[in-house]
Design a protein around this motif. Sequence first.
Motif, short mmCIF file in Angstrom:
data_model
loop_
_atom_site.label_atom_id
_atom_site.label_comp_id
_atom_site.label_asym_id
_atom_site.label_seq_id
_atom_site.Cartn_x
_atom_site.Cartn_y
_atom_site.Cartn_z
N THR A 1 -0.18 -0.85 9.04
CA THR A 1 -1.01 0.15 9.71
C THR A 1 -1.18 1.34 8.78
N LEU A 2 -2.43 1.75 8.56
CA LEU A 2 -2.76 2.87 7.68
C LEU A 2 -3.64 3.86 8.43
N ILE A 3 -3.50 5.14 8.10
CA ILE A 3 -4.46 6.15 8.54
C ILE A 3 -5.09 6.71 7.27
N SER B 1 12.87 -7.29 4.16
CA SER B 1 11.54 -7.44 4.75
C SER B 1 11.53 -6.77 6.11
N PHE B 2 10.33 -6.39 6.54
CA PHE B 2 10.16 -5.61 7.75
C PHE B 2 9.13 -6.26 8.66
N ASP B 3 9.26 -5.97 9.95
CA ASP B 3 8.29 -6.50 10.91
C ASP B 3 6.97 -5.75 10.85
N HIS B 4 7.04 -4.47 10.49
CA HIS B 4 5.85 -3.63 10.43
C HIS B 4 6.01 -2.62 9.30
N VAL B 5 4.92 -2.29 8.63
CA VAL B 5 4.92 -1.25 7.61
C VAL B 5 3.74 -0.32 7.89
N CYS B 6 3.87 0.93 7.50
CA CYS B 6 2.80 1.89 7.77
C CYS B 6 2.79 2.97 6.70
N ALA B 7 1.66 3.68 6.60
CA ALA B 7 1.54 4.74 5.60
C ALA B 7 0.31 5.58 5.85
N ASN B 8 0.36 6.80 5.35
CA ASN B 8 -0.79 7.69 5.22
C ASN B 8 -0.98 7.89 3.72
N PRO B 9 -1.63 6.93 3.04
CA PRO B 9 -1.64 6.95 1.57
C PRO B 9 -2.48 8.09 1.00
N LEU C 1 -0.53 10.09 15.19
CA LEU C 1 -1.48 9.02 15.49
C LEU C 1 -1.07 7.72 14.79
N LEU C 2 -0.61 7.82 13.55
CA LEU C 2 -0.15 6.64 12.83
C LEU C 2 0.99 5.96 13.57
N ALA C 3 1.98 6.75 13.99
CA ALA C 3 3.12 6.17 14.70
C ALA C 3 2.69 5.51 16.01
N ALA C 4 1.72 6.11 16.69
CA ALA C 4 1.26 5.56 17.96
C ALA C 4 0.61 4.20 17.80
N ALA C 5 0.08 3.92 16.60
CA ALA C 5 -0.65 2.67 16.38
C ALA C 5 0.23 1.53 15.88
N VAL C 6 1.46 1.79 15.49
CA VAL C 6 2.34 0.73 14.99
C VAL C 6 2.79 -0.14 16.16
N PRO C 7 2.50 -1.45 16.13
CA PRO C 7 2.77 -2.31 17.29
C PRO C 7 4.19 -2.88 17.31
N ARG D 1 -13.99 11.22 10.87
CA ARG D 1 -13.49 11.58 9.55
C ARG D 1 -12.25 10.77 9.18
N LEU D 2 -11.55 10.28 10.19
CA LEU D 2 -10.34 9.51 9.98
C LEU D 2 -10.46 8.16 10.68
N MET D 3 -9.78 7.17 10.12
CA MET D 3 -9.73 5.84 10.71
C MET D 3 -8.28 5.35 10.71
N LEU D 4 -7.94 4.59 11.72
CA LEU D 4 -6.71 3.80 11.70
C LEU D 4 -7.08 2.36 11.37
N LEU D 5 -6.38 1.78 10.43
CA LEU D 5 -6.63 0.40 10.00
C LEU D 5 -5.35 -0.39 10.15
N GLN D 6 -5.48 -1.55 10.79
CA GLN D 6 -4.32 -2.43 10.96
C GLN D 6 -4.71 -3.85 10.60
N ALA D 7 -3.85 -4.53 9.87
CA ALA D 7 -4.07 -5.93 9.51
C ALA D 7 -2.72 -6.63 9.49
N ARG D 8 -2.78 -7.97 9.52
CA ARG D 8 -1.53 -8.75 9.59
C ARG D 8 -1.43 -9.70 8.40
N LYS D 9 -0.21 -9.86 7.93
CA LYS D 9 0.06 -10.71 6.78
C LYS D 9 -0.14 -12.18 7.15
N GLY D 10 -0.99 -12.85 6.38
CA GLY D 10 -1.23 -14.27 6.60
C GLY D 10 -2.21 -14.57 7.70
N ALA D 11 -2.75 -13.55 8.37
CA ALA D 11 -3.72 -13.79 9.45
C ALA D 11 -5.10 -14.04 8.85
#
Length: 246
Positions: free
Chosen positions: A163-165, A111-119, A33-39, A200-210
């Motif tokens: 993007t985080l789950i 630097s990367f265009d996108h970062v993600c994690a299941n912390p 699910l995390l991978a599916a949400a990375v834009p 029970r789970l959420m996907l959260l996405q935010a953008r740097k500088g937005a």
Amino acid sequence: MSEAPETNGFLLGGRVVYSQPRDGFRSGIEPVLLAAAVPARAQERVLEAGCGAGAALLCLAARLPGISGCGIERDPALAALAARNIAANGWAARLAILAGDITAPPIAGESFDHVCANPPWHDGAGTPSPHPSRRAAKIAAADLPARWVVALAARLRRRGSVTLILPAAQLGRALAAAAAAGLGAARVLPLWPRAGRPARLMLLQARKGATGGEQILPGLVLHDETGRFTDAAEAVLRHGAGLVLG
């Protein structure tokens, strides 16, 4: 010393060859699910923190053949297994694994265009797992999730996405950490176990500088009344469909 026993299987309905430890922390549906949400788009670079045996990176690479990526995993044995999984799928030319800690990453100046994690969001108040890798994957010191968000944001290009789950109960902490790290325009996608049940789970996405506050999206219902995956969930988990958060 012999290697820990592994199980061999597949992800995305057989599109991805995937091995993981027989014991200890094992992947569920979260990395898919995390991978599916990375834009990400073709030619962009993605970083995953705490990549484990590489499930999310592998699914992302299968869904988006034009991307490249890097995973960081502090458990050397898991990092080595992730590298073997990447090689088994023939993606060593565009995916790499580094053994290390995201809060002190073994990469400098990248630097990367996108970062993600299941912390690891859990605070350890409950009964801990007897297995060290499960404890490391799930239980964190109080400030560790926020430090992960800061570290991820530091590796991100302007307007790139994080993007985080995470557990639904930790959404408030995650939003606060994202805002403190300079991430805005947050989008939240609840993952409903069944229609009418609390997420029970959420996907959260935010953008740097937005700029702009958070928006709660309609979400994804995972199971129908019989307990089977819904068609929408099957499209993501088996067929590689993406999840659009923003």
